[in-house]
Design an enzyme around this catalytic site. Structure first.
Site, PDB file in Angstrom:
ATOM      1  N   ASN A 237       0.821  -1.223   0.000  1.00 34.58           N
ATOM      2  CA  ASN A 237       0.000   0.000   0.000  1.00 34.58           C
ATOM      3  C   ASN A 237       0.852   1.270   0.000  1.00 34.58           C
ATOM      4  O   ASN A 237       0.331   2.364   0.169  1.00 34.58           O
ATOM      5  CB  ASN A 237      -0.957   0.010   1.204  1.00 34.58           C
ATOM      6  CG  ASN A 237      -0.213   0.013   2.533  1.00 34.58           C
ATOM      7  OD1 ASN A 237       1.010   0.083   2.568  1.00 34.58           O
ATOM      8  ND2 ASN A 237      -0.960  -0.063   3.629  1.00 34.58           N
TER       9      ASN A 237
ATOM     10  N   GLU B  15       1.156   4.334   7.299  1.00 30.65           N
ATOM     11  CA  GLU B  15       0.138   3.851   6.380  1.00 30.65           C
ATOM     12  C   GLU B  15      -0.447   5.009   5.564  1.00 30.65           C
ATOM     13  O   GLU B  15      -0.323   6.178   5.961  1.00 30.65           O
ATOM     14  CB  GLU B  15      -0.992   3.182   7.183  1.00 30.65           C
ATOM     15  CG  GLU B  15      -0.552   1.993   8.034  1.00 30.65           C
ATOM     16  CD  GLU B  15      -0.357   0.713   7.234  1.00 30.65           C
ATOM     17  OE1 GLU B  15       0.169   0.760   6.102  1.00 30.65           O
ATOM     18  OE2 GLU B  15      -0.724  -0.353   7.763  1.00 30.65           O
TER      19      GLU B  15
END
Ligand code: F6R
Length: 234
Positions: free
Chosen positions: A136, A143
């Site tokens: 990702n 994140e």
């Protein structure tokens, strides 16, 4: 940001190991920013081999790792401390007191984060930061988000990260849901960054290269870093 392509993971790993070895040779008390996960294992094998041949000396080297699972002690076999001991620290002459990771079981989380950020600054900042990349686009455990986090903090892991990391645990429920991580700013303050990625990361590397700098693709920030090289193996 530079990209160098290699025909194999082995060759790309050797090239990364060479960067770390020449860094140590030119500055024996270098601060190395280290990563865990599947990607850097062959780099660490190369460093251990070079140490065994007398080509590199870790006596004065200092290390700071990117991240550690929240709630896992260093004795837990899935902790990043344990990983580093197994793959590198127990196999070279680095002084245990010179190796640093966040303490996953710290009671005072905010203090642990600020202490870790301060420690990195106090030892002079990171000379070379080694990175992998998540599917990702995460670096460390930063994140995808609406903003770039500056300093060391605790991050909630995305479900895709928990799933990707569950391969190393007996059961997905055992994967910690949170982790201590250097912030994007902590990583960006490293003097040099080397990112190793294999062909399974081709889609995200393509996005990093071709998208605008964007916190939804955390690694895209590296385009603003003055000395970042991606070592990509096809
Ligand atoms: C590990 C880390 C992570 C990994 C990334 C890729 O310390 O910070 O960003 O580099 O999740 O993991 P692997 O190499 O297992 O694909």
């Amino acid at each position: 940001m530079k990209i160098i392509e290699f025909n194999s993971h082995k060759e790309a790993s050797e090239a990364c190991a060479k960067v770390l070895i020449s860094q140590i040779k030119s500055k024996p008390n270098s601060v190395l920013g280290l990563a865990t996960g599947s990607t850097p294992i062959v780099i660490y094998q190369n460093l251990v081999e070079a140490y065994n041949k007398g080509e590199v000396d870790f006596n004065e080297v200092r290390s700071v790792n990117l991240d550690e699972y929240y709630g896992l002690s260093g004795n837990h076999n899935q902790s990043y401390r344990y990983f580093m001991q197994e793959h590198l620290f127990n196999k070279v002459n680095i002084k245990p007191s010179n190796t640093h990771l966040p303490n996953g079981t710290a009671q005072d989380v905010r203090k642990e984060c600020s202490d870790y950020e301060n420690l990195i600054n106090d030892i002079g900042g990171i000379d070379v930061q080694l990175l992998g990349i998540g599917l990702n686009g995460h670096i460390g455990f930063n994140e995808p988000s609406d903003y770039f986090a500056d300093k060391v903090h605790v991050e909630d892991l995305q479900q895709s990260t928990i799933e990707a990391n569950s391969r190393l645990f007996d059961n997905i429920d055992e994967v910690p849901k949170r982790a201590f991580t250097m912030g994007i700013g902590t990583i960006m303050r490293a003097k040099k960054v080397i990112l190793l990625a294999d062909k399974n990361k081709i889609d995200i590397i393509d996005k990093v290269i071709n998208s605008e700098v964007n916190p939804q693709i955390p690694a895209s920030i590296l385009k603003f870093h003055p000395d970042t090289t991606i070592y990509f193996s096809r």
